[in-house]
Scaffold this active site. Sequence first.
Site, PDB file in Angstrom:
ATOM      1  N   LYS A 190       0.824  -1.198   0.000  1.00  0.00           N
ATOM      2  CA  LYS A 190       0.000   0.000   0.000  1.00  0.00           C
ATOM      3  C   LYS A 190       0.864   1.256   0.000  1.00  0.00           C
ATOM      4  O   LYS A 190       0.503   2.285  -0.582  1.00  0.00           O
ATOM      5  CB  LYS A 190      -0.910  -0.023   1.235  1.00  0.00           C
ATOM      6  N   TYR A 299      -3.090  -0.474  17.319  1.00  0.00           N
ATOM      7  CA  TYR A 299      -3.332  -1.853  17.723  1.00  0.00           C
ATOM      8  C   TYR A 299      -3.082  -2.087  19.212  1.00  0.00           C
ATOM      9  O   TYR A 299      -3.278  -3.193  19.699  1.00  0.00           O
ATOM     10  CB  TYR A 299      -2.446  -2.802  16.910  1.00  0.00           C
TER      11      TYR A 299
END
Length: 337
Positions: A190, A299
């Site tokens: 990405k 996260y």
Amino acid sequence: MHNCDFQQVLQEMFAERWLSPKTQSSYTGPVSLFRRYVGQHVLPSEVSRRDVLNWRLAIVKSSSNPSGIAESSWNNYARHLKSLYRFGISHDLIQLQTSPFENMFLREKKRGRKTLRDMDIVFAREALELCRRYEVVKGEPAPMHPAWFWQVVVETFYHTGIRLNQLLSITPSDIHLKRRRLIASAEGAKNNYEAVLPITDALSPYLVTLMTSAQAAGCKRYDQLFNVNLFSVRTRRETMDVWQVERFFNQLSRYCGSRVTPHRFRHSLATDLMRSKGRDLYLTQQVCGHTDIRSTIEYIRPDLDTLRDYLEQRHSHKEQSLKDAVPGWNNQYLSSS
């Protein structure tokens, strides 16, 4: 050039920035949707902020438009169109002072990242193993065929957390079994960064099977390695595409009774690493290939059991503190009641 149309501005930007086909499609999609709303004949310089506001009102989900798109989808559209306008204005292709897409973003609802439950992984492995055994015993294709190949795909996502496009870009030259490393190329990333990942003990046998089978099937050094068409009796394409992978995961999800996707494997890996006792922010960033550490920080979220223990600990200390604050009060209260 002055007062160019949308297509001309797009082509100029693609040529100057040398954007990949995938990145180009991320611009052409929102532009096509916007032109469909305002009219194909409307030039970028003729668009007003009111046009953009009306479009946003027409397509974003709300109480009056329950079937609309989410705020995050709108922000994605607005981000690309804002970038296109900025390029056009700065290159004298659009005769405007400011972009009508400036300050048009919406506050997104922050939801937890979609991860896989432990039982999802167990069910996925059991379903694939049943299909593999069926193909060995019966000698005919199982519903998820070829099962051994899809086992390799699932385990690769589970152990590496790479993106789907990175998996599709891997060639035999990217796998180094002796050095126990895997190269996830920049083409499928990405952020356009190449990632070098270790091959774990658990993943190694699966990649050995894939490499051996691919070589026997005539796969060359720089051919696509994860290519179901080399081994399937059902398909005869040259390369494996996103559609074939998504079709498999849709099948797997039906067997598991819950949504299983490559990206959920990625989220699960990052979440597990940041919940482990030996968690390391920098190492997790390297595994996930994040260029911005803030993506990794997202996260860092304790699980429900950890939060419960934390609250129980507070309750225990607080109750003892209340008892100590007024000696004898608790016994007196109990006796009076």
